[in-house]
Enzyme design. Structure first.
Site, PDB file in Angstrom:
ATOM      1  N   GLU A  59      48.282  92.643 -55.948  1.00 58.74           N
ATOM      2  CA  GLU A  59      47.538  91.910 -57.046  1.00 58.74           C
ATOM      3  C   GLU A  59      47.099  90.241 -56.548  1.00 58.74           C
ATOM      4  OE1 GLU A  59      48.922  89.308 -61.091  1.00 58.74           O
ATOM      5  OE2 GLU A  59      50.142  90.822 -60.165  1.00 58.74           O
ATOM      6  N   ASP A  63      43.428  88.925 -56.386  1.00 55.49           N
ATOM      7  CA  ASP A  63      43.132  87.638 -57.164  1.00 55.49           C
ATOM      8  C   ASP A  63      42.239  86.797 -56.136  1.00 55.49           C
ATOM      9  OD1 ASP A  63      43.250  85.699 -59.365  1.00 55.49           O
ATOM     10  OD2 ASP A  63      44.279  84.527 -57.816  1.00 55.49           O
ATOM     11  N   ASP A 127      45.902  92.637 -64.310  1.00 55.88           N
ATOM     12  CA  ASP A 127      46.931  92.561 -62.929  1.00 55.88           C
ATOM     13  C   ASP A 127      46.375  93.763 -61.965  1.00 55.88           C
ATOM     14  OD1 ASP A 127      47.967  90.406 -63.793  1.00 55.88           O
ATOM     15  OD2 ASP A 127      49.852  91.505 -64.469  1.00 55.88           O
ATOM     16  N   GLU A 130      42.907  93.488 -60.246  1.00 60.34           N
ATOM     17  CA  GLU A 130      43.170  92.672 -59.102  1.00 60.34           C
ATOM     18  C   GLU A 130      43.744  93.624 -58.002  1.00 60.34           C
ATOM     19  OE1 GLU A 130      43.414  88.294 -61.250  1.00 60.34           O
ATOM     20  OE2 GLU A 130      45.231  89.255 -60.646  1.00 60.34           O
TER      21      GLU A 130
END
Length: 282
Positions: A59, A63, A127, A130
């Site tokens: 994650e 991101d 989440d 990502e």
């Protein structure tokens, strides 16, 4: 002694539905472990000794990857945008509610592994999205990750991006909020008007070749056409002229964009009649 957390360990059994899911996304994994990890919440790892890892690290990487890919796309698409507009547009695309919505639309809930009693919160889907981007990058490289982000994140938020950018153009110039009006004529033309303080500042009449009748689609196309007009270089002095006329409080003359191959002597509506027509249909 066998290490259950060995990062080179491959899953023994891959669920058929999981395989079909990635096939539907046009992804052919080489190392399935990345993708399994992307759907595992830390609460599940704490309760299951056979769980290798949660999606937390993926994650984190995903991101940053989404930020980079979207920033690069905007940088290439909008050469006339300054740093402030690029930043605000990127934030609008990658905001949590968008990623959460996309994750739900892709049915991530069918595969996310949670600990007992752990609820499916909205943020879970973003989440995992990502984490999935990071899994694709680690397994298949930046080109495939870029393709996935463009297809499933950038394109799915394009309408919101366009609307946000359209109004931002006026906000950047400290101008009042514009009004977009659209109407269909009996001879299958789409009439589009942009007004500022009640004055028409831009108008366009083009054939409705795809026979759209949804007002939101027609407004979307009008905003897109106006944005493209500014990007083309033809509107280089557009806003400065508008601001000067506002300052002098003189009536503003509309800039009309005409389509090619249309007999305008027979079809060209007078500006006043055009404005009344759109107002009547709104």
């Amino acid at each position: 002694m066998k290490n259950k957390k060995d990062k080179t360990q491959k899953p023994k059994v891959i669920d058929e539905k999981f395989v079909a899911f990635f096939k539907s996304l046009n992804i052919e994994p080489q190392n399935w472990q990345f993708y399994e990890d992307a759907f595992v919440h830390s609460s599940y790892v704490n309760e299951n000794e056979d769980a290798r890892a949660s999606y937390d690290r993926l994650e984190f990487l995903g991101d940053a990857l989404i930020d980079f890919i979207v920033a690069k796309k905007l940088f290439e698409l909008y050469p006339n945008y300054n740093e402030g507009m690029l930043t605000r547009t990127k934030i609008e695309i990658v905001k949590g509610e968008n990623l959460n919505r996309i994750g739900k639309e892709l049915n991530f809930g069918n595969f996310i592994k949670l600990g007992k009693g752990m609820p499916y919160t909205e943020t879970l889907f973003g989440d995992v999205l990502e984490a999935l981007v990071a899994a694709i990058y680690e397994d298949l490289g930046i080109e495939k990750a870029n393709q996935f982000v463009e297809e499933h994140i950038f394109k799915k938020t394009y309408s919101e991006i366009l609307k946000y950018n359209f109004f931002s153009l006026f906000q950047e110039q400290k101008l009042p909020e514009p009004r977009v009006r659209v109407s269909l004529t009996s001879n299958n033309l789409v009439l589009s008007i942009i007004e500022l303080n009640g004055d028409i500042i831009w108008s366009q009449a083009v054939p409705n070749s795809k026979h759209y009748d949804d007002k939101s689609v027609l407004e979307h196309n009008a905003m897109s056409a106006f944005t493209q007009f500014l990007k083309s270089g033809k509107g280089i002095n557009f806003f400065s002229d508008i601001k000067n006329k506002l300052d002098s409080q003189k009536p503003m003359r509309a800039l009309t964009v005409r389509p090619k191959k249309i007999n305008w002597k027979a079809r060209k509506p007078k500006l006043k009649a055009l404005k009344n027509k759109v107002k009547a249909d709104s």
